[in-house]
Design an enzyme around this catalytic site. Structure first.
Site, PDB file in Angstrom:
ATOM      1  N   TYR A 188      38.538-132.131 -25.155  1.00 28.46           N
ATOM      2  CA  TYR A 188      38.174-132.358 -23.506  1.00 28.46           C
ATOM      3  C   TYR A 188      36.766-131.987 -23.182  1.00 28.46           C
ATOM      4  O   TYR A 188      36.438-132.010 -22.184  1.00 28.46           O
ATOM      5  CB  TYR A 188      39.088-131.717 -22.771  1.00 28.46           C
ATOM      6  CG  TYR A 188      40.226-132.195 -22.437  1.00 28.46           C
ATOM      7  CD1 TYR A 188      41.310-132.273 -23.524  1.00 28.46           C
ATOM      8  CD2 TYR A 188      40.650-132.971 -21.274  1.00 28.46           C
ATOM      9  CE1 TYR A 188      42.624-132.877 -23.302  1.00 28.46           C
ATOM     10  CE2 TYR A 188      41.947-133.616 -21.117  1.00 28.46           C
ATOM     11  CZ  TYR A 188      42.837-133.597 -22.327  1.00 28.46           C
ATOM     12  OH  TYR A 188      44.104-134.086 -22.281  1.00 28.46           O
ATOM     13  N   LYS A 209      46.755-127.401 -35.873  1.00 26.81           N
ATOM     14  CA  LYS A 209      46.660-128.284 -36.899  1.00 26.81           C
ATOM     15  C   LYS A 209      45.735-127.642 -37.675  1.00 26.81           C
ATOM     16  O   LYS A 209      44.716-128.429 -38.194  1.00 26.81           O
ATOM     17  CB  LYS A 209      46.587-129.810 -36.440  1.00 26.81           C
ATOM     18  CG  LYS A 209      46.537-130.887 -37.474  1.00 26.81           C
ATOM     19  CD  LYS A 209      47.984-131.087 -37.615  1.00 26.81           C
ATOM     20  CE  LYS A 209      48.030-132.254 -38.515  1.00 26.81           C
ATOM     21  NZ  LYS A 209      49.477-132.579 -39.339  1.00 26.81           N
ATOM     22  N   ASP A 265      52.741-130.919 -35.512  1.00 25.79           N
ATOM     23  CA  ASP A 265      53.794-131.985 -35.661  1.00 25.79           C
ATOM     24  C   ASP A 265      55.325-131.457 -35.874  1.00 25.79           C
ATOM     25  O   ASP A 265      56.225-131.986 -35.428  1.00 25.79           O
ATOM     26  CB  ASP A 265      53.355-133.129 -36.760  1.00 25.79           C
ATOM     27  CG  ASP A 265      52.705-132.394 -38.114  1.00 25.79           C
ATOM     28  OD1 ASP A 265      52.700-131.000 -37.975  1.00 25.79           O
ATOM     29  OD2 ASP A 265      52.658-132.769 -39.037  1.00 25.79           O
ATOM     30  N   ASP A 287      48.245-130.528 -23.465  1.00 24.33           N
ATOM     31  CA  ASP A 287      48.483-131.717 -22.497  1.00 24.33           C
ATOM     32  C   ASP A 287      49.677-132.411 -23.133  1.00 24.33           C
ATOM     33  O   ASP A 287      50.740-132.767 -22.194  1.00 24.33           O
ATOM     34  CB  ASP A 287      47.149-132.582 -22.618  1.00 24.33           C
ATOM     35  CG  ASP A 287      47.474-133.632 -21.807  1.00 24.33           C
ATOM     36  OD1 ASP A 287      47.851-133.771 -20.610  1.00 24.33           O
ATOM     37  OD2 ASP A 287      47.003-134.904 -22.183  1.00 24.33           O
TER      38      ASP A 287
END
Ligand code: ATP
Length: 342
Positions: free
Chosen positions: A125, A172, A206, A230
């Site tokens: 962002y 991640k 994931d 988000d």
């Protein structure tokens, strides 16, 4: 004790859900005064030549607390997100989104009780995108040590103050070794140095998504950088009945903005069908925040009255259509007001 609240109606379903919420707050005995300010397309419609007027930001800084509807964010060209700009300008760095099952709302799981803590100021962002050459574009993911530290600290402090047991960092770092690596290193350090009694673990996002939709019961607080927060907010909203029942708060050192997780929902805007419950729940979070930070027990009492009233409505199947009912936005607000004294 009287509290001045800055009301930002926003765009799309914003005016409907904030209007319904304000009527409930005015009826519940909370001592609130309102100042209305605008952001988003509504700011342009109200005479501003910018989407996020300085006056709006200054008024929130002055009074410290705002209740905000969603603002329109066009996809692709045009202007950058007003919602994101507001969080950055006010440095409301921690988004808190409680995801709880509602009694009587049938979903795949019962007793879901998760809080998403989302870093609100950086990550992808950053809004820094570059055209490298024709057909090649980069988007810059920013992670800074101060921001990673303060959101980790916030999540553990929040866990301790609410008696919650576990913080799970979603990351991640196997791919984004430096940015997400920094994020989890700061979380580990905060945990080891100051919060040993809180359990801490990490999941690759994931695999974490797969685990959470199969069995949400093992999760408590999800600590996420901006984009993951988000996505996880909406994913978790789906576990408990959707965006109509998922509230949120953006906390900073100088300003706090309470807003639902959902956006402007243009498909249902202006039809009196949006569920105002997410915004009502955000207002309950606001009252609890006022009670805690300004030592005002009457704000806590008002929060409990509203919560009892909307729970009674849901139990009596007085609901909007997203929850299988037939009430409109304003009729649901009426139903909550009718039950405030019950
Ligand atoms: P934005 O571009 O502002 O994010 P959006 O429509 O893409 O808007 P959301 O507003 O978050 O995204 O909502 C996605 C869909 O979920 C909406 O189109 C609407 O059908 C549904 N929805 C969202 N909020 C509510 C609500 N409060 N009550 C009922 N349905 C809702």
């Amino acid at each position: 004790m009287n509290h001045t609240i800055v009301m930002i109606p926003g765009d799309g379903i914003g005016p409907e859900v904030t209007g319904a919420t304000r009527r409930i707050l005015d009826a519940c005995g909370a001592e609130l005064s309102w100042i209305e300010r605008h952001a988003g397309l509504a700011a342009l419609e109200n005479g501003s030549d910018v989407l996020l007027p300085e006056e709006t930001l200054d008024t929130i800084r002055e009074h410290g607390v705002a209740l905000k509807g969603p603002c329109t964010t066009p996809i692709g060209g045009g202007f950058s997100s007003v919602n994101v700009a507001l969080r950055k300008q006010l440095d409301t760095y921690a988004a808190v989104r409680p995801i709880r099952s509602l009694d009587g709302v049938k979903t795949r799981y019962e007793d879901v009780d998760i809080v998403v803590v989302r870093e609100n100021t950086e990550g992808l962002y950053s809004g820094i995108e570059n055209v490298i050459t024709k057909g090649v574009i980069t988007s810059l993911k920013v992670a800074t040590e101060p921001a990673c530290r303060r959101i980790a600290e916030f999540a553990f402090r929040y866990a301790r103050s609410r008696g919650r047991k576990r913080v799970t960092a979603f990351h991640k770092a196997n791919i984004m070794k430096l940015t997400d690596g920094l994020f989890i290193r700061c979380a580990r350090e905060a945990h080891e140095a100051r919060y040993p009694e809180i359990e801490y673990d990490e999941v690759i996002i994931d695999a974490g998504c797969m685990r959470i939709v199969r069995d949400p019961s093992g999760f408590d607080i999800l600590l996420c950088e901006n984009l993951y927060g988000d996505v996880m907010s909406d994913l978790c909203a789906g576990l408990v009945g959707g965006l109509g029942v998922t509230p949120g708060a953006n906390f900073g050192d100088d300003a706090n903005v309470f807003e639902a997780v959902h956006g402007t929902a243009p498909d249902i805007a202006g039809k009196n069908v949006a569920n105002p419950l997410a915004m009502i729940m955000s207002a309950v979070m606001m009252l609890n925040h006022l009670a805690e930070t300004r030592d005002d027990p009457s704000a806590r009492a008002a929060a409990m009255r509203i919560r009892d009233a909307y729970n009674a409505c849901i139990a009596a199947r007085e609901r909007t259509r997203d929850l299988g009912g037939s009430l409109g936005t304003s009729e649901f607000a009426d139903a909550v007001i009718n039950r405030l004294d019950a």
